[in-house]
Design an enzyme around this catalytic site. Sequence first.
Site, PDB file in Angstrom:
ATOM      1  N   SER A  32       6.449   6.542  17.048  1.00  0.00           N
ATOM      2  CA  SER A  32       5.084   6.089  17.340  1.00  0.00           C
ATOM      3  C   SER A  32       5.020   5.872  18.842  1.00  0.00           C
ATOM      4  O   SER A  32       5.482   4.847  19.342  1.00  0.00           O
ATOM      5  CB  SER A  32       4.795   4.764  16.628  1.00  0.00           C
ATOM      6  N   LEU A  33       4.466   6.837  19.546  1.00  0.00           N
ATOM      7  CA  LEU A  33       4.484   6.761  21.012  1.00  0.00           C
ATOM      8  C   LEU A  33       3.197   6.100  21.523  1.00  0.00           C
ATOM      9  O   LEU A  33       3.244   5.073  22.188  1.00  0.00           O
ATOM     10  CB  LEU A  33       4.643   8.180  21.584  1.00  0.00           C
ATOM     11  N   GLY A  63       5.275  -1.707   7.881  1.00  0.00           N
ATOM     12  CA  GLY A  63       6.642  -2.113   8.206  1.00  0.00           C
ATOM     13  C   GLY A  63       7.327  -1.153   9.156  1.00  0.00           C
ATOM     14  O   GLY A  63       6.870  -0.033   9.375  1.00  0.00           O
ATOM     15  N   CYS A  87      -3.214   1.966   8.493  1.00  0.00           N
ATOM     16  CA  CYS A  87      -2.189   1.257   7.741  1.00  0.00           C
ATOM     17  C   CYS A  87      -2.469  -0.237   7.656  1.00  0.00           C
ATOM     18  O   CYS A  87      -2.858  -0.867   8.608  1.00  0.00           O
ATOM     19  CB  CYS A  87      -0.796   1.599   8.272  1.00  0.00           C
ATOM     20  N   GLU A 105       0.818  -1.210   0.000  1.00  0.00           N
ATOM     21  CA  GLU A 105       0.000   0.000   0.000  1.00  0.00           C
ATOM     22  C   GLU A 105       0.850   1.257   0.000  1.00  0.00           C
ATOM     23  O   GLU A 105       1.889   1.310   0.646  1.00  0.00           O
ATOM     24  CB  GLU A 105      -0.801   0.078   1.307  1.00  0.00           C
TER      25      GLU A 105
HETATM   26  S1  SF4 Z   1       2.027   0.418  13.623  1.00  0.00           S
HETATM   27 FE1  SF4 Z   1       1.798  -1.414  12.333  1.00  0.00          FE
HETATM   28  S2  SF4 Z   1       3.254  -1.156  10.653  1.00  0.00           S
HETATM   29 FE2  SF4 Z   1       3.804   0.316  12.254  1.00  0.00          FE
HETATM   30  S3  SF4 Z   1       5.343  -0.772  13.499  1.00  0.00           S
HETATM   31 FE3  SF4 Z   1       3.373  -1.190  14.468  1.00  0.00          FE
HETATM   32  S4  SF4 Z   1       2.656  -3.130  13.533  1.00  0.00           S
HETATM   33 FE4  SF4 Z   1       4.322  -2.312  12.235  1.00  0.00          FE
END
Ligand code: SF4
Length: 347
Positions: free
Chosen positions: A218-219, A163, A339, A92
Site C-alpha cells: 500500500s504505497l 488489518g 475497507c 467483512e
Molecule cells: S489501509 Fe486500513 S486496514 Fe489497511 S493497514 Fe491501513 S488502517 Fe489498516
Amino acid sequence: MNKQAIYNLNREELYNWGKDNGISSFYAEKIWLNLYRFRVQDFDEFEGLKPEIIEKLKASFFITKLETELVQKSDDGTMKFLFRLKDDSLIETVVMNHNFGRSVCVTTQLGCNIGCSFCASGLMPKNRDLEVAEILAQIMTVNKKLMADSEEIISHVVVMGIGEPFDNYDNLMKFLSIISDDKGLAIAKRQITVSTSGIVPKILEFANEKIRVNMAISLHAPNNEIRSKLMRINKTYPLEELFDAIHKYIEITKKRVTFEYILIRDLNDSLDEARELLELIKPLGKNAYVNLIPYNPVSELEYERSRDEDIDKFFEFLIQNKVRCVLRREHGGEIEAACGQLRSNAI
Ligand code: SF4
C-alpha cells in the site's frame, strides 16, 4: 475437554493428531479431503471414514462457521459479506468478479493499529488478531454460498481486508499453507496476494518463506511528506527503507511487486506526484506493477475522490512512460466497499 477449531490445523498437524489418536495417515488424508477438497462442514457428513473416527473428530474439534449478518451485492457482481464470529465480533469479506475468475478479499484482524488516515478500518484500533480458522472460514463460507447458488467458486485470494496481515504473521503463513495445499483447496500460489502497509522486517522474512505468493504494497504516495500524512507507518519505515526492502525482496524471490495507489483529490493525484512516482519505481523496471484506485470516500473522513480528469491524466502519464499500470475498475463503490465501512456502520 475443550474442543479446538479444526481449521486451525495444517495438514501435518492433522496427521500428527491422527497418529496420537490411532488414526492412520490414510484416514487422516480422508479427513483433510472432506474438509478442503469436498468442503464438507459437518463431521457427520464426512465420507469414507469409520464411525469411530467421526466420533473422535467430534470429541476433539469443531468446524468454524460464520454467521452471515448481511450481504450486499452491487451491479458489477461484487458481494460484501458482514460476518459475525463466535465472540459476536463482526468482520467483512468481499468477493469480486473479474474476467479471470472470482477473488475473495479476507480480513485478518479485528480493527487495525496501522491507523491510515484515509481508511475506515483505521478508525477502529485492533481488538485482536483473527485465528487461522476465522480467516479460513471466510473462504469456506463464501464458497458454500456460491456453490449453493450454482456459481463459480473462489479462484483468487487477496489478503487485503481489515488489518495488517504482517501484524498477524504466523496465522497468515499457516492460512496460506492451508489454502495453497494441493490436496485441499489448491489455490495456486500465483493467485494469492498479500498486501502490506510496509512493515520492513516482515517483508524480508516473507521473502525468505518457502510459500511464495504475491506481495502488494500500500504505497499511496510518492514521497515521505505525503505518505507520512496518509500512513503513520511511514514514520517508522520511510520510503528509503521500504524500497531497500522491496529491492531485496525482488532479488530473493524474483517476483514482481504490486503497488496500490489510492488517488485522493488534491493530495496525491497531480502530474508532479505521477512524476515522483515514476522516479521511485523506475529502478524496479518490469518488477513494478501499479494499481491505481480512485478513493472511495468514507463519511467520517475529509478526503475526496480525485476528479475524473486528474485520474485519467495520472494514469496516462504512467502508461506513456511504460509503467505497468492498471486503473482498477471500482468494485462495489455503491455498497460501501472501502475497507471497514460496512463493519463501522454496523457497530
Ligand atoms: S489501509 Fe486500513 S486496514 Fe489497511 S493497514 Fe491501513 S488502517 Fe489498516
